[in-house]
Scaffold this active site. Structure first.
Site, PDB file in Angstrom:
ATOM      1  N   CYS A 184      32.682  33.301  41.211  1.00  0.00           N
ATOM      2  CA  CYS A 184      32.249  32.979  39.852  1.00  0.00           C
ATOM      3  C   CYS A 184      33.333  32.263  39.036  1.00  0.00           C
ATOM      4  O   CYS A 184      33.621  31.093  39.270  1.00  0.00           O
ATOM      5  CB  CYS A 184      31.747  34.247  39.155  1.00  0.00           C
ATOM      6  SG  CYS A 184      30.735  33.904  37.679  1.00  0.00           S
ATOM      7  N   LYS A 239      38.291  38.913  43.573  1.00  0.00           N
ATOM      8  CA  LYS A 239      38.277  37.873  42.536  1.00  0.00           C
ATOM      9  C   LYS A 239      39.611  37.834  41.791  1.00  0.00           C
ATOM     10  O   LYS A 239      40.069  38.848  41.266  1.00  0.00           O
ATOM     11  CB  LYS A 239      37.121  38.164  41.580  1.00  0.00           C
ATOM     12  CG  LYS A 239      36.878  37.127  40.498  1.00  0.00           C
ATOM     13  CD  LYS A 239      35.622  37.510  39.729  1.00  0.00           C
ATOM     14  CE  LYS A 239      35.264  36.522  38.637  1.00  0.00           C
ATOM     15  NZ  LYS A 239      33.993  36.910  37.971  1.00  0.00           N
ATOM     16  N   GLU A 241      26.926  37.384  43.199  1.00  0.00           N
ATOM     17  CA  GLU A 241      27.997  38.245  42.703  1.00  0.00           C
ATOM     18  C   GLU A 241      27.448  39.633  42.341  1.00  0.00           C
ATOM     19  O   GLU A 241      26.398  39.745  41.719  1.00  0.00           O
ATOM     20  CB  GLU A 241      28.629  37.596  41.471  1.00  0.00           C
ATOM     21  CG  GLU A 241      29.826  38.346  40.909  1.00  0.00           C
ATOM     22  CD  GLU A 241      30.426  37.681  39.675  1.00  0.00           C
ATOM     23  OE1 GLU A 241      31.586  37.981  39.359  1.00  0.00           O
ATOM     24  OE2 GLU A 241      29.729  36.859  39.032  1.00  0.00           O
TER      25      GLU A 241
END
Length: 291
Positions: free
Chosen positions: A165, A128, A55
């Site tokens: 994540c 995300k 990430e």
């Protein structure tokens, strides 16, 4: 690499050699980019046909602080870093997943992963969707929630997806990627030892089982003391659709390139065995989408 016809459609690789990179902050963007170029070359030399970085791969995990000076790490996607690695992807014949800090326009910023095919073609990006705001992970200060849904990318190694994540705690996106035909889903992360280690080897293998695909889970390593005391514990791995680790997990302190062979024929095996997609009941799940 072996090839064969898959029931998922088309002529695809039965065994895909895939790579993950876990590494520590070098101190500046350019040296991080160069380090990842080196990792990509090492992976290609080992026969890997797809690679995913961690990430926000070219920067520190600055979300340990809330400071507008770190907005400077954002760039357009596609943009200079995407183009630089697209050229490398074309040279190496490797699919690349590039997690970056995206500026769509001034003040509109996302936690994003670009996907580049093995011929250097930019295929698109994932933003995300789930953004945390807890101690050491002040991400709402830096990122808007994603607005591109859960795209699937048709690549030289087959259909892949990306989940980033904190997303991994939410089962809905994993399922959306499976419904769209993902064979491999990459989850680039930055997660710390004191917070999430008890979940790390549990959640992604369980999601691989529930959704019947491979998952590549990546976590950076080290303490970036300039930014905070988060202790990133690595242990990156591939999980197969039976929930098993493919080979060993990565080291819990050291940078490492992880290269593994993923046997995609296992996908048909587990789907024929369990039939989760046949037996799901979307007609009964309506209340799940209510706030």
């Amino acid at each position: 690499m072996e090839h064969g016809t898959s029931t998922w459609g088309g002529l695809v690789a039965e065994v895909v050699r895939a790579a993950l990179v876990q590494t520590s902050w070098t101190g500046d963007k350019e040296s991080m980019i160069k380090a990842h170029e080196d990792y990509a070359r090492q992976a290609a030399a080992a026969g890997a046909k797809v690679i995913c970085f961690q990430e926000l791969f070219y920067g520190p995990y600055f979300c340990q602080k809330q400071d507008a000076e770190y907005y400077e790490y954002a760039e357009s996607v596609p943009g200079p870093t995407t183009e630089r690695f697209a050229a490398l992807a074309r040279e190496l014949g490797m699919v690349m997943v590039l997690p970056m800090y995206e500026q769509e326009q001034p003040g509109v910023l996302y936690n994003t992963a670009a996907v580049v095919d093995a011929d250097g073609t930019y295929l698109g990006k994932y933003r995300k969707n789930h953004i945390p705001q807890v101690k050491g992970f002040w991400e709402k200060f830096y990122f808007r929630p994603g607005n591109l849904g859960y795209p699937i990318f048709d690549t030289a190694v087959g259909r892949i997806g990306v989940y980033i994540c904190y997303d991994r705690h939410f089962p809905e996106g994993w399922r959306a990627l499976g419904l769209a035909g993902a064979k491999i889903v990459f989850n680039p992360s930055a997660t710390s030892r004191g917070l999430s280690a008890y979940l790390w080897k549990l959640e992604q293998p369980a999601s691989a089982v529930a959704n019947e695909y491979f998952i590549g889970a990546i976590n950076r390593v080290g303490i970036e003391s300039e930014f905070g005391d988060n202790d990133f514990y690595g242990t990156s791995y591939f999980a197969d659709p039976e929930g098993k680790f493919v080979g060993d997990v990565g080291h819990d302190h050291d940078p490492e390139l992880i290269v593994r062979d993923l046997d995609l024929s296992l996908l048909d095996t587990v789907r024929d065995r369990w039939q989760f997609y046949r037996d799901r009941r979307p007609d009964a799940y309506g209340d799940l989408t209510k706030p």
